[in-house]
Scaffold this motif. Structure first.
Motif, PDB file in Angstrom:
ATOM      1  N   GLY A  73       0.939  -1.198  -0.148  1.00 14.03           N
ATOM      2  CA  GLY A  73      -0.073   0.038   0.069  1.00 14.03           C
ATOM      3  C   GLY A  73       0.945   1.129  -0.097  1.00 14.03           C
ATOM      4  N   PRO A  74       0.286   2.325   0.236  1.00 14.23           N
ATOM      5  CA  PRO A  74       0.855   3.744   0.193  1.00 14.23           C
ATOM      6  C   PRO A  74       2.188   3.539   1.201  1.00 14.23           C
ATOM      7  N   VAL A  75       3.209   4.371   0.901  1.00 20.51           N
ATOM      8  CA  VAL A  75       4.185   4.584   1.892  1.00 20.51           C
ATOM      9  C   VAL A  75       4.565   5.916   2.242  1.00 20.51           C
ATOM     10  N   SER A  76       4.773   6.355   3.298  1.00 16.71           N
ATOM     11  CA  SER A  76       5.094   7.849   3.827  1.00 16.71           C
ATOM     12  C   SER A  76       6.525   8.122   4.046  1.00 16.71           C
ATOM     13  N   PHE A  77       6.948   8.967   4.166  1.00 20.28           N
ATOM     14  CA  PHE A  77       8.327   9.449   4.711  1.00 20.28           C
ATOM     15  C   PHE A  77       8.192  10.915   4.786  1.00 20.28           C
ATOM     16  N   GLY A  78       9.258  11.352   5.438  1.00 22.06           N
ATOM     17  CA  GLY A  78       9.158  12.948   5.637  1.00 22.06           C
ATOM     18  C   GLY A  78      10.773  13.245   5.151  1.00 22.06           C
ATOM     19  N   LEU A  79      10.616  14.525   4.959  1.00 23.53           N
ATOM     20  CA  LEU A  79      11.806  15.330   4.447  1.00 23.53           C
ATOM     21  C   LEU A  79      12.147  16.600   5.427  1.00 23.53           C
ATOM     22  N   ALA A  80      12.987  16.612   6.127  1.00 25.36           N
ATOM     23  CA  ALA A  80      13.542  17.601   6.837  1.00 25.36           C
ATOM     24  C   ALA A  80      14.239  18.576   5.946  1.00 25.36           C
ATOM     25  N   VAL A  81      13.678  19.833   5.861  1.00 21.09           N
ATOM     26  CA  VAL A  81      14.223  20.726   5.060  1.00 21.09           C
ATOM     27  C   VAL A  81      14.593  21.967   5.882  1.00 21.09           C
ATOM     28  N   ARG A  82      15.956  22.454   5.578  1.00 21.63           N
ATOM     29  CA  ARG A  82      16.484  23.597   6.489  1.00 21.63           C
ATOM     30  C   ARG A  82      15.662  24.809   6.136  1.00 21.63           C
ATOM     31  N   ILE A  83      15.375  25.792   7.103  1.00 22.14           N
ATOM     32  CA  ILE A  83      14.574  26.796   6.651  1.00 22.14           C
ATOM     33  C   ILE A  83      15.279  28.081   7.180  1.00 22.14           C
ATOM     34  N   SER A  84      16.442  28.026   7.611  1.00 25.96           N
ATOM     35  CA  SER A  84      17.115  29.201   8.166  1.00 25.96           C
ATOM     36  C   SER A  84      18.692  28.777   8.027  1.00 25.96           C
ATOM     37  N   ARG A  85      19.581  29.921   8.123  1.00 26.24           N
ATOM     38  CA  ARG A  85      21.019  29.891   8.163  1.00 26.24           C
ATOM     39  C   ARG A  85      21.540  29.127   9.135  1.00 26.24           C
ATOM     40  N   LYS A  86      20.839  28.927  10.164  1.00 27.34           N
ATOM     41  CA  LYS A  86      21.192  28.277  11.494  1.00 27.34           C
ATOM     42  C   LYS A  86      20.882  26.808  11.543  1.00 27.34           C
ATOM     43  N   SER A  87      20.104  26.324  12.338  1.00 30.21           N
ATOM     44  CA  SER A  87      19.789  25.030  12.428  1.00 30.21           C
ATOM     45  C   SER A  87      18.034  24.800  12.661  1.00 30.21           C
ATOM     46  N   ASP A  88      17.325  25.699  11.986  1.00 28.84           N
ATOM     47  CA  ASP A  88      15.763  25.458  11.980  1.00 28.84           C
ATOM     48  C   ASP A  88      15.435  24.707  10.800  1.00 28.84           C
ATOM     49  N   TRP A  89      14.712  23.545  11.226  1.00 28.81           N
ATOM     50  CA  TRP A  89      14.059  22.613  10.234  1.00 28.81           C
ATOM     51  C   TRP A  89      12.788  22.291  10.044  1.00 28.81           C
ATOM     52  N   LEU A  90      12.132  22.223   9.166  1.00 28.45           N
ATOM     53  CA  LEU A  90      10.742  21.933   8.780  1.00 28.45           C
ATOM     54  C   LEU A  90      10.824  20.486   8.232  1.00 28.45           C
ATOM     55  N   ARG A  91       9.764  19.973   8.880  1.00 27.46           N
ATOM     56  CA  ARG A  91       9.481  18.363   8.316  1.00 27.46           C
ATOM     57  C   ARG A  91       8.219  18.442   7.073  1.00 27.46           C
ATOM     58  N   LEU A  92       8.400  18.285   5.966  1.00 23.57           N
ATOM     59  CA  LEU A  92       7.509  18.020   5.160  1.00 23.57           C
ATOM     60  C   LEU A  92       7.010  16.652   4.839  1.00 23.57           C
ATOM     61  N   THR A  93       5.964  15.889   5.275  1.00 21.18           N
ATOM     62  CA  THR A  93       5.648  14.662   5.075  1.00 21.18           C
ATOM     63  C   THR A  93       5.089  14.545   3.696  1.00 21.18           C
ATOM     64  N   LEU A  94       5.501  13.122   2.990  1.00 20.00           N
ATOM     65  CA  LEU A  94       4.976  12.761   1.675  1.00 20.00           C
ATOM     66  C   LEU A  94       4.507  11.297   1.667  1.00 20.00           C
ATOM     67  N   HIS A  95       3.351  11.162   1.050  1.00 18.59           N
ATOM     68  CA  HIS A  95       2.633   9.982   1.004  1.00 18.59           C
ATOM     69  C   HIS A  95       2.617   9.634  -0.386  1.00 18.59           C
ATOM     70  N   CYS A  96       3.181   8.402  -0.724  1.00 17.83           N
ATOM     71  CA  CYS A  96       3.408   7.855  -2.028  1.00 17.83           C
ATOM     72  C   CYS A  96       2.651   6.633  -2.296  1.00 17.83           C
ATOM     73  N   ARG A  97       1.958   6.642  -3.631  1.00 20.29           N
ATOM     74  CA  ARG A  97       1.164   5.355  -3.927  1.00 20.29           C
ATOM     75  C   ARG A  97       1.042   5.382  -5.371  1.00 20.29           C
ATOM     76  N   LYS A  98       0.918   4.123  -5.955  1.00 25.20           N
ATOM     77  CA  LYS A  98       0.972   3.746  -7.244  1.00 25.20           C
ATOM     78  C   LYS A  98      -0.791   3.728  -7.581  1.00 25.20           C
ATOM     79  N   THR A  99      -1.121   4.520  -8.695  1.00 22.84           N
ATOM     80  CA  THR A  99      -2.392   4.363  -9.173  1.00 22.84           C
ATOM     81  C   THR A  99      -2.355   4.007 -10.916  1.00 22.84           C
ATOM     82  N   GLY A 100      -2.384   2.786 -11.026  1.00 21.24           N
ATOM     83  CA  GLY A 100      -2.297   2.375 -12.456  1.00 21.24           C
ATOM     84  C   GLY A 100      -0.906   2.653 -12.914  1.00 21.24           C
ATOM     85  N   ASP A 101      -0.973   3.241 -14.053  1.00 21.26           N
ATOM     86  CA  ASP A 101       0.707   3.605 -14.525  1.00 21.26           C
ATOM     87  C   ASP A 101       1.255   5.026 -14.111  1.00 21.26           C
ATOM     88  N   THR A 102       0.271   5.404 -13.049  1.00 24.99           N
ATOM     89  CA  THR A 102       0.825   6.742 -12.422  1.00 24.99           C
ATOM     90  C   THR A 102       1.134   6.490 -11.014  1.00 24.99           C
TER      91      THR A 102
END
Length: 183
Positions: free
Chosen positions: A78-107
């Motif tokens: 079934g669908p698989v999720s993962f997070g991307l920690a993206v640095r949003i400042s020149r120092k050490s501030d990070w934001l997590r963007l969660t992505l959910h991935c799934r296959k639908t036919g050929d897409t």
């Protein structure tokens, strides 16, 4: 062939497809992590990490633990999720963007949690990468821009954001989850 043999053969097919699905999403996640960091051009190469899709996180690579299903053993198909920690400042501030991935036919569909979807046609081509990074970047930047505008207009209270923030201070990890904070 007994019913048990039929069951075992069916489950073996199921597990082979679950492995294919996991491996496909794992490759995509690794490519997105590296590609998005290059896209952001932070200069030091420390701008995107694979992190778990939920719970506390630190800005580091989590390897197998960055995914919602295990890399080995019996896995759901079934669908698989993962997070991307993206640095949003020149120092050490990070934001997590969660992505959910799934296959639908050929897409292949990647949905940003609390956001829109992006579709790839299988196999995923390198030409899809640039527009996809634009899509992720616009989602992150748009959230901050919208909140700046709401603040300037005086309408910025009691709003869910769909992001988790993390910033280490004094060697101790602090997670800021602003899902439903009132201001």
């Amino acid at each position: 062939m007994s019913r048990f043999d039929d069951l075992v053969a069916t489950v073996e097919t199921y597990q082979a497809l679950a492995e294919e699905n996991y491996n496909r999403i794992r490759r995509l996640a690794e490519d997105v992590r590296l590609g998005l960091c290059h896209y952001l051009d932070a200069g030091d190469g420390n701008c995107v990490h694979l992190v778990p899709p939920g719970g506390p996180f630190e800005a580091r690579s989590y390897g197998d633990q960055a995914f919602s299903i295990p890399p080995r053993g019996f896995r759901p198909l079934g669908p698989v999720s993962f997070g991307l920690a993206v640095r949003i400042s020149r120092k050490s501030d990070w934001l997590r963007l969660t992505l959910h991935c799934r296959k639908t036919g050929d897409t292949f569909v990647v949905q940003i949690e609390e956001g829109s979807e992006y579709e790839f046609h299988l196999p995923i081509l390198e030409a899809d990468a640039g527009p996809f990074y634009d899509h992720l970047y616009d989602h992150i930047l748009g959230w901050f821009t919208d909140n700046i505008e709401r603040y300037q207009e005086g309408a910025y209270g009691a709003r869910a954001i769909g992001f988790d923030f993390s910033r280490p201070e004094s060697g101790k990890e602090i997670e800021f989850s602003m899902q439903s904070m009132d201001y």
